[in-house]
Write an enzyme that holds these catalytic residues in place. Structure first.
Site, PDB file in Angstrom:
ATOM      1  N   ASN A   1       0.864  -1.183   0.000  1.00 55.84           N
ATOM      2  CA  ASN A   1       0.000   0.000   0.000  1.00 55.84           C
ATOM      3  C   ASN A   1       0.901   1.233   0.000  1.00 55.84           C
ATOM      4  O   ASN A   1       1.519   1.545   1.005  1.00 55.84           O
ATOM      5  CB  ASN A   1      -0.883  -0.045   1.265  1.00 55.84           C
ATOM      6  CG  ASN A   1      -1.658   1.236   1.486  1.00 55.84           C
ATOM      7  OD1 ASN A   1      -1.776   2.075   0.592  1.00 55.84           O
ATOM      8  ND2 ASN A   1      -2.186   1.397   2.695  1.00 55.84           N
ATOM      9  N   TRP A   2       0.954   1.915  -1.144  1.00 55.96           N
ATOM     10  CA  TRP A   2       1.875   3.056  -1.258  1.00 55.96           C
ATOM     11  C   TRP A   2       1.348   4.307  -0.575  1.00 55.96           C
ATOM     12  O   TRP A   2       2.050   5.295  -0.455  1.00 55.96           O
ATOM     13  CB  TRP A   2       2.149   3.383  -2.729  1.00 55.96           C
ATOM     14  CG  TRP A   2       2.805   2.287  -3.493  1.00 55.96           C
ATOM     15  CD1 TRP A   2       3.099   1.018  -3.067  1.00 55.96           C
ATOM     16  CD2 TRP A   2       3.262   2.357  -4.855  1.00 55.96           C
ATOM     17  NE1 TRP A   2       3.707   0.308  -4.071  1.00 55.96           N
ATOM     18  CE2 TRP A   2       3.816   1.107  -5.182  1.00 55.96           C
ATOM     19  CE3 TRP A   2       3.251   3.361  -5.820  1.00 55.96           C
ATOM     20  CZ2 TRP A   2       4.360   0.835  -6.448  1.00 55.96           C
ATOM     21  CZ3 TRP A   2       3.777   3.099  -7.078  1.00 55.96           C
ATOM     22  CH2 TRP A   2       4.330   1.851  -7.378  1.00 55.96           C
ATOM     23  N   LYS A   3       0.083   4.278  -0.199  1.00 53.62           N
ATOM     24  CA  LYS A   3      -0.557   5.471   0.399  1.00 53.62           C
ATOM     25  C   LYS A   3      -0.364   6.651  -0.568  1.00 53.62           C
ATOM     26  O   LYS A   3      -0.387   6.442  -1.776  1.00 53.62           O
ATOM     27  CB  LYS A   3      -0.002   5.735   1.796  1.00 53.62           C
ATOM     28  CG  LYS A   3      -0.045   4.457   2.640  1.00 53.62           C
ATOM     29  CD  LYS A   3       0.262   4.653   4.081  1.00 53.62           C
ATOM     30  CE  LYS A   3       0.163   3.304   4.790  1.00 53.62           C
ATOM     31  NZ  LYS A   3       0.384   3.397   6.227  1.00 53.62           N
TER      32      LYS A   3
ATOM     33  N   HIS B   1      -9.082   1.274   5.505  1.00 57.71           N
ATOM     34  CA  HIS B   1      -7.763   1.448   6.123  1.00 57.71           C
ATOM     35  C   HIS B   1      -7.910   2.413   7.303  1.00 57.71           C
ATOM     36  O   HIS B   1      -8.721   3.340   7.249  1.00 57.71           O
ATOM     37  CB  HIS B   1      -6.771   1.988   5.086  1.00 57.71           C
ATOM     38  CG  HIS B   1      -5.367   1.972   5.593  1.00 57.71           C
ATOM     39  ND1 HIS B   1      -4.879   2.959   6.424  1.00 57.71           N
ATOM     40  CD2 HIS B   1      -4.371   1.082   5.427  1.00 57.71           C
ATOM     41  CE1 HIS B   1      -3.624   2.663   6.735  1.00 57.71           C
ATOM     42  NE2 HIS B   1      -3.294   1.533   6.147  1.00 57.71           N
TER      43      HIS B   1
ATOM     44  N   GLU C   1      -6.236   4.825   8.221  1.00 55.19           N
ATOM     45  CA  GLU C   1      -6.065   6.249   7.888  1.00 55.19           C
ATOM     46  C   GLU C   1      -7.352   6.818   7.306  1.00 55.19           C
ATOM     47  O   GLU C   1      -7.695   7.975   7.538  1.00 55.19           O
ATOM     48  CB  GLU C   1      -4.880   6.420   6.916  1.00 55.19           C
ATOM     49  CG  GLU C   1      -3.561   6.267   7.649  1.00 55.19           C
ATOM     50  CD  GLU C   1      -2.442   5.639   6.823  1.00 55.19           C
ATOM     51  OE1 GLU C   1      -2.504   5.684   5.587  1.00 55.19           O
ATOM     52  OE2 GLU C   1      -1.507   5.091   7.443  1.00 55.19           O
TER      53      GLU C   1
ATOM     54  N   GLU D   1      -4.802  -4.997  10.913  1.00 55.39           N
ATOM     55  CA  GLU D   1      -3.775  -3.976  11.065  1.00 55.39           C
ATOM     56  C   GLU D   1      -3.995  -3.213  12.369  1.00 55.39           C
ATOM     57  O   GLU D   1      -4.780  -2.247  12.396  1.00 55.39           O
ATOM     58  CB  GLU D   1      -3.839  -2.989   9.893  1.00 55.39           C
ATOM     59  CG  GLU D   1      -3.615  -3.622   8.542  1.00 55.39           C
ATOM     60  CD  GLU D   1      -3.048  -2.616   7.555  1.00 55.39           C
ATOM     61  OE1 GLU D   1      -1.966  -2.878   7.032  1.00 55.39           O
ATOM     62  OE2 GLU D   1      -3.674  -1.575   7.343  1.00 55.39           O
TER      63      GLU D   1
ATOM     64  N   GLY E   1       3.175   1.984  10.693  1.00 54.47           N
ATOM     65  CA  GLY E   1       4.153   3.046  10.488  1.00 54.47           C
ATOM     66  C   GLY E   1       4.944   3.426  11.727  1.00 54.47           C
ATOM     67  O   GLY E   1       5.604   4.462  11.752  1.00 54.47           O
TER      68      GLY E   1
ATOM     69  N   SER F   1       4.037  -2.361  10.269  1.00 59.62           N
ATOM     70  CA  SER F   1       5.497  -2.379  10.398  1.00 59.62           C
ATOM     71  C   SER F   1       6.150  -3.689   9.972  1.00 59.62           C
ATOM     72  O   SER F   1       7.141  -4.119  10.559  1.00 59.62           O
ATOM     73  CB  SER F   1       5.913  -2.006  11.831  1.00 59.62           C
ATOM     74  OG  SER F   1       5.480  -0.701  12.139  1.00 59.62           O
TER      75      SER F   1
ATOM     76  N   GLY G   1       2.980  -1.063   4.206  1.00 59.55           N
ATOM     77  CA  GLY G   1       3.049   0.343   3.825  1.00 59.55           C
ATOM     78  C   GLY G   1       4.488   0.744   3.548  1.00 59.55           C
ATOM     79  O   GLY G   1       5.022   0.534   2.460  1.00 59.55           O
ATOM     80  N   GLY G   2       5.144   1.295   4.560  1.00 55.52           N
ATOM     81  CA  GLY G   2       6.491   1.856   4.419  1.00 55.52           C
ATOM     82  C   GLY G   2       7.476   0.983   3.657  1.00 55.52           C
ATOM     83  O   GLY G   2       8.140   1.454   2.723  1.00 55.52           O
TER      84      GLY G   2
HETATM   85  P1  PGA Z   1       3.287   0.087   7.543  1.00 53.73           P
HETATM   86  O1  PGA Z   1       1.787   0.372   7.027  1.00 53.73           O
HETATM   87  O2  PGA Z   1       3.749  -1.170   6.884  1.00 53.73           O
HETATM   88  O3  PGA Z   1       4.059   1.307   7.126  1.00 53.73           O
HETATM   89  O4  PGA Z   1       3.201  -0.060   9.021  1.00 53.73           O
HETATM   90  C1  PGA Z   1       0.872  -0.689   6.885  1.00 53.73           C
HETATM   91  C2  PGA Z   1      -0.403  -0.153   6.328  1.00 53.73           C
HETATM   92  O5  PGA Z   1      -0.768   1.003   6.618  1.00 53.73           O
HETATM   93  O6  PGA Z   1      -1.095  -0.854   5.577  1.00 53.73           O
END
Ligand code: PGA
Length: 247
Positions: free
Chosen positions: A10-12, A93, A95, A163, A169, A207, A228-229
């Site tokens: 997930n590149w956000k 998600h 966010e 998650e 993150g 993470s 994500g990251g």
């Molecule tokens: P992260 O994000 O791997 O940076 O913790 C995961 C996500 O938001 O799907």
């Protein structure tokens, strides 16, 4: 694991469209040969035009609106996503839930529309740090699943991503015990509401990186990752794909 694991990135809100092609070419160079893992790449909407991949690689949108068209300034419909031959959409998600105030009701409308359109949904669920501290993890997850999947009779196109919000993150990955317990609870909740033999994919996110992926993928009930990251760098994402391919 008796089903093919999934590694989703997930590149956000990262990477301009021109970076998408370079990234995808690099990933295909590094791990284009993998056979035992499905890889899902979720760039921002603008990047989706630049992404053309074939199974076991797939592209995904990070959000959608549930209506086909209309006066919804700034929104993207499932029709539009489907027209780009995209098969997956991430919904719910944390966010989106926290920053954009998405309710379980909205999330359910999206999930229903995605299923009606024959696409696959990655439904994200997970508790905040306060909810975990006050012992509400299971109540929160159950509520998110049952409200998110309300009125859906066939969940074969549903993937759930667990998650924990406090692990996203932060570098603070959930422990093996916490992950195993949450995945087992999610599996049982799904089975209670659907077929007892139900075996949908349940991904872990929070993470995940190339250092912890090997340990995390071996946890009972983990069918892959939502990352994500560590998905932003093609080399680190490719290392994770290789690890999961070998499990
Ligand atoms: P992260 O994000 O791997 O940076 O913790 C995961 C996500 O938001 O799907």
């Amino acid at each position: 694991m008796n089903k093919k694991p999934i590694v989703a990135g997930n590149w956000k809100m990262n990477k301009v469209p021109s970076e998408t092609k370079i990234y995808t070419d690099t990933i295909l160079d590094l791990v284009g040969h993998v056979k035992s893992v499905s890889v899902i790449l979720a760039p921002p909407f603008t990047g989706l035009f630049e992404m053309s991949v074939e199974p076991p690689f797939y592209s995904a949108a990070q959000n959608c609106h549930w209506e086909d068209s209309g006066a919804f300034t700034g929104e993207i419909s499932i029709n539009m996503i489907k027209d780009l031959s995209i098969s997956y959409i991430i919904v719910g998600h944390s966010e989106r839930r926290q920053i954009f105030n998405e309710s379980n009701d909205w999330i359910n409308k999206k999930v229903r529309s995605i299923i009606t359109n024959d696409l696959k949904v990655i439904l994200c669920v997970g508790e905040t740090s306060n909810e975990r501290k006050s012992g509400e993890t299971e109540i929160v997850i159950k509520n998110q699943i049952e409200k998110g999947l309300k009125s859906i009779s066939d969940i074969s196109n549903v993937i759930i991503a667990y998650e924990p919000v406090w692990a996203i993150g932060t570098g603070d990955t959930a422990s093996a015990k916490q992950i195993e317990a949450a995945h087992s609870f999610i599996r049982n909740t799904v089975r209670d509401n659907y077929d007892k033999r139900n075996d949908i994919h349940i991904l872990y996110g929070g993470s995940v990186n190339s250092t912890n992926a090997k340990e995390l993928i071996q946890i009972n009930g983990v069918d892959g990752f939502l990352i994500g990251g560590a998905s932003l760098d093609a080399n680190s994402f490719a290392s994770i794909i290789k690890i999961v391919d070998l499990v």
